[in-house]
Design an enzyme around this catalytic site. Structure first.
Site, PDB file in Angstrom:
ATOM      1  NE  ARG A   1       2.991  -3.861  12.007  1.00  0.00           N
ATOM      2  CZ  ARG A   1       2.284  -4.046  11.050  1.00  0.00           C
ATOM      3  NH1 ARG A   1       2.184  -3.005  10.125  1.00  0.00           N
ATOM      4  NH2 ARG A   1       2.936  -5.030  10.381  1.00  0.00           N
TER       5      ARG A   1
ATOM      6  CB  SER B   1      -1.130  -0.427   1.499  1.00  0.00           C
ATOM      7  OG  SER B   1       0.027  -0.679   2.102  1.00  0.00           O
TER       8      SER B   1
HETATM    9  N1  CMX Z   1       1.111 -19.764   5.953  1.00  0.00           N
HETATM   10  C1  CMX Z   1       1.886 -20.952   5.305  1.00  0.00           C
HETATM   11  N2  CMX Z   1       2.472 -20.283   4.142  1.00  0.00           N
HETATM   12  C2  CMX Z   1       3.050 -19.565   3.969  1.00  0.00           C
HETATM   13  C3  CMX Z   1       3.076 -18.491   4.939  1.00  0.00           C
HETATM   14  C4  CMX Z   1       1.702 -18.468   6.030  1.00  0.00           C
HETATM   15  N3  CMX Z   1       1.630 -17.340   6.885  1.00  0.00           N
HETATM   16  N4  CMX Z   1       4.101 -17.442   5.416  1.00  0.00           N
HETATM   17  C5  CMX Z   1       4.455 -17.885   4.049  1.00  0.00           C
HETATM   18  N5  CMX Z   1       4.426 -18.854   3.648  1.00  0.00           N
HETATM   19  C6  CMX Z   1       4.348 -19.678   2.340  1.00  0.00           C
HETATM   20  C7  CMX Z   1       4.867 -18.879   1.261  1.00  0.00           C
HETATM   21  O1  CMX Z   1       3.534 -18.849   1.070  1.00  0.00           O
HETATM   22  C8  CMX Z   1       5.595 -19.158   1.073  1.00  0.00           C
HETATM   23  O2  CMX Z   1       5.328 -20.647  -0.861  1.00  0.00           O
HETATM   24  P1  CMX Z   1       6.002 -20.956  -1.930  1.00  0.00           P
HETATM   25  O3  CMX Z   1       7.547 -20.907  -1.639  1.00  0.00           O
HETATM   26  O4  CMX Z   1       4.726 -22.171  -1.871  1.00  0.00           O
HETATM   27  O5  CMX Z   1       4.787 -19.688  -2.434  1.00  0.00           O
HETATM   28  C9  CMX Z   1       7.019 -19.595   1.311  1.00  0.00           C
HETATM   29  O6  CMX Z   1       6.103 -19.943   2.470  1.00  0.00           O
HETATM   30  C10 CMX Z   1       8.185 -18.530   2.145  1.00  0.00           C
HETATM   31  O7  CMX Z   1       7.411 -16.999   1.812  1.00  0.00           O
HETATM   32  P2  CMX Z   1       8.126 -16.155   2.720  1.00  0.00           P
HETATM   33  O8  CMX Z   1       9.269 -16.055   1.987  1.00  0.00           O
HETATM   34  O9  CMX Z   1       8.217 -16.949   4.293  1.00  0.00           O
HETATM   35  O10 CMX Z   1       7.169 -15.259   2.562  1.00  0.00           O
HETATM   36  P3  CMX Z   1       6.547 -14.100   1.307  1.00  0.00           P
HETATM   37  O11 CMX Z   1       8.270 -12.950   1.961  1.00  0.00           O
HETATM   38  O12 CMX Z   1       7.055 -14.296   0.383  1.00  0.00           O
HETATM   39  O13 CMX Z   1       5.395 -13.441   2.038  1.00  0.00           O
HETATM   40  C11 CMX Z   1       3.492 -13.346   3.120  1.00  0.00           C
HETATM   41  C12 CMX Z   1       4.777 -12.656   3.235  1.00  0.00           C
HETATM   42  C13 CMX Z   1       3.185 -12.421   4.625  1.00  0.00           C
HETATM   43  C14 CMX Z   1       2.361 -12.340   1.984  1.00  0.00           C
HETATM   44  C15 CMX Z   1       3.225 -14.542   3.895  1.00  0.00           C
HETATM   45  O14 CMX Z   1       3.594 -14.826   5.055  1.00  0.00           O
HETATM   46  C16 CMX Z   1       1.962 -14.379   3.784  1.00  0.00           C
HETATM   47  O15 CMX Z   1       1.100 -15.674   2.769  1.00  0.00           O
HETATM   48  N6  CMX Z   1       1.105 -14.404   5.226  1.00  0.00           N
HETATM   49  C17 CMX Z   1       0.156 -14.854   5.316  1.00  0.00           C
HETATM   50  C18 CMX Z   1      -1.062 -13.614   5.108  1.00  0.00           C
HETATM   51  C19 CMX Z   1      -1.056 -12.571   5.892  1.00  0.00           C
HETATM   52  O16 CMX Z   1      -1.301 -12.799   7.172  1.00  0.00           O
HETATM   53  N7  CMX Z   1      -0.307 -11.273   4.947  1.00  0.00           N
HETATM   54  C20 CMX Z   1      -0.694  -9.953   6.292  1.00  0.00           C
HETATM   55  C21 CMX Z   1       1.096  -9.673   6.043  1.00  0.00           C
HETATM   56  C22 CMX Z   1       0.634  -8.254   6.523  1.00  0.00           C
HETATM   57  C23 CMX Z   1      -0.052  -6.845   6.485  1.00  0.00           C
HETATM   58  O17 CMX Z   1       0.561  -6.798   4.604  1.00  0.00           O
HETATM   59  O18 CMX Z   1      -0.747  -6.644   5.941  1.00  0.00           O
END
Ligand code: CMX
Length: 462
Positions: A352, A267
């Site tokens: 947070r 964002s």
């Molecule tokens: N549950 C399951 N799998 C997860 C995970 C979670 N909470 N967090 C990361 N992973 C997975 C990723 O999907 C990725 O899988 P692939 O290799 O198959 O693509 C792998 O672990 C590596 O990811 P990462 O490098 O640890 O995390 P990213 O930087 O790619 O993504 C985020 C970060 C937040 C998108 C991810 O942790 C996620 O999807 N979390 C759940 C959604 C969430 O809570 N989002 C809110 C974030 C805060 C905000 O912006 O408001």
């Protein structure tokens, strides 16, 4: 030579007299900003002259495919995110902001007005300056009739975030920046109308959010803004929670901690990117909202509650740790993420999350959903580690916000990201003001095709 030195010292004396008189009557944010801008321009100029040609180290091909993780590509002074420690707003942690920023009479949480002042100036405002901001925003809060009608005509089945983005974009109709640009404003003056638009933007969000909430969930007529109350009280009141002192306090904390999270999150970066095309703050922030509406970003706060409710309906309330573990594994095995866990930058529990947990421990320690959130906190990290994919197994901000809102009766999960959006405007607006003040250029990074990459490294071993 002598005449020019004399002239300079006279000018300096006149300037300091002017500053003395404005500070005696408490400077407004705009007055303070107009002093800070030339100083910061010199600061940036000096930094670029000294370090402009220095390298940050190598960029590896994986970063191009991997969502640009860790790529040093942006400048933003407002907040900095440390992977271990979490966010600092202008160098201040969340507990420091809670301690130092002005509060409402009888309140304990910081007023987001103060956080905005801090983001924009790097300084902690006085109580009077914060009160003046509350009044200024209340005076700017009305939304044009056609925007009211636009919201009213949305079907209640349209997601609140889509309605929010649509209404914010439509505010561009009265943009001071867009008008000034059409009239040929000089580049050095861009920040003035950007500041006015940014203040209008923040001020109008409670009326937009309140109208959407009442339309979609049938909560009756929207009350008027009270110019004697602070921003969070007015937001709470427009949503129908003005009577609850605790909910108002929650809003103050909520807006403060969700306001900004460094420059590179979806964002914040979208707002900056769109703003770099000189789209006005309404168009820029409308775009930010569309990014915030994604489930990997702000929509995760809605997803967390949906996930928790599904878990409760599947394994019942007061379920055992074993049953919760099994449910978490079934989420992962179904190819879904555990919402509210993980982060692109953070590698520890999000402060947070902790700030909201402290709030819950103080105000709602016995709430059953809060207890479930705590139980999940004890279980999920270990499972994410065992699953071996997520780089950060710890909870982020979104893992906790929904349970607090639900406790006070704001149970409509699809609305949660709108509140995140109101908060995120503070950071995006502060950034837009500074980008226009410092003449930030159009963003235009370079993209490559896979074939070009293969070609580039064809005969190279590393
Ligand atoms: N549950 C399951 N799998 C997860 C995970 C979670 N909470 N967090 C990361 N992973 C997975 C990723 O999907 C990725 O899988 P692939 O290799 O198959 O693509 C792998 O672990 C590596 O990811 P990462 O490098 O640890 O995390 P990213 O930087 O790619 O993504 C985020 C970060 C937040 C998108 C991810 O942790 C996620 O999807 N979390 C759940 C959604 C969430 O809570 N989002 C809110 C974030 C805060 C905000 O912006 O408001």
């Amino acid at each position: 030579m002598f005449r020019s030195a004399l002239h300079q010292s006279r000018r300096a004396a006149a300037r300091s007299a002017r500053f003395a008189s404005t500070s005696a009557k408490q400077q407004t944010l705009k007055e303070r900003l107009s002093e800070l801008i030339p100083v910061e321009m010199e600061n940036v100029k000096a930094a670029r002259a000294e370090h402009g040609k220095k390298s940050f180290g190598p960029v590896v091909v994986d970063q191009l495919y991997g969502g640009m993780r860790g790529l040093p590509a942006l400048i933003w002074e407002g907040s900095v995110l440390d992977a271990e420690e979490g966010i600092r707003f202008r160098g201040k942690t969340i507990p420091e902001c809670q301690e130092l920023l002005p509060k409402a009479p009888g309140g304990q949480e910081p007023l987001p007005e103060g956080l905005f002042w801090l983001l924009v100036t790097g300084e902690v405002p006085t109580q009077e300056q914060v009160t003046a901001l509350s009044k200024d925003w209340a005076a700017r809060a009305a939304i044009p009739e056609f925007v009211q009608e636009l919201i009213d005509r949305c079907p209640p089945t349209l997601h609140p975030m889509s309605q929010f983005s649509l209404a914010v974009t439509a505010l561009n109709h009265d943009s001071a920046f867009a008008k000034a640009y059409q009239e040929g404003i000089s580049k050095k003056d861009y920040w003035g109308p950007t500041f006015e638009d940014s203040m209008d933007l923040i001020a109008k969000l409670p009326n937009i959010a309140g109208r959407i909430y009442r339309n979609v969930y049938g909560q009756g007529k929207l009350p008027a803004i009270n110019p004697d109350k602070d921003y969070s009280w007015n937001l709470a009141n427009l949503l129908g929670f003005g009577e609850s002192q605790e909910f108002v306090e929650l809003m103050r904390l909520y807006i403060t901690i969700h306001s900004d999270h460094e420059g590179g999150n979806v964002s914040a970066h979208t707002g900056k990117l769109v703003g770099s095309a000189l789209s006005d703050p309404f168009l820029s922030f409308g775009a930010s909202l569309n990014g915030l509406a994604g489930p990997l970003h702000g929509l995760a706060n809605q997803e967390v509650l949906i996930w928790l409710r599904k878990m409760q309906s599947k394994i019942g309330e007061n379920a055992s740790d074993e049953a919760v573990k099994e449910y978490v594994w079934s989420t992962l095995k179904g190819g879904q993420v555990v919402p509210g866990y993980g982060h692109a930058v953070l590698r520890k529990t999000d402060p947070r999350y902790m700030a909201q947990r402290e709030f819950a421990l103080k105000h709602l320690p016995e709430d059953p959903l809060f207890k479930l959130v705590g139980q999940v906190y004890n279980i999920v990290p270990e499972i994410l580690l065992a699953a071996g994919k997520a780089k950060n197994p710890w909870p982020n901000v979104d893992a906790h916000s929904g349970v607090l809102l639900t406790h006070y009766g704001l149970t409509q999960m699809q609305f949660y990201t709108v509140l995140f959006g109101v908060s995120r405007a503070f950071g995006v607006a502060a950034q837009l003001i500074w980008d226009r003040a410092l003449g930030a250029p159009l963003e235009r990074p370079k993209s490559y095709s896979t074939n070009a990459i293969k070609q580039m490294f064809k005969d190279k071993t590393a």
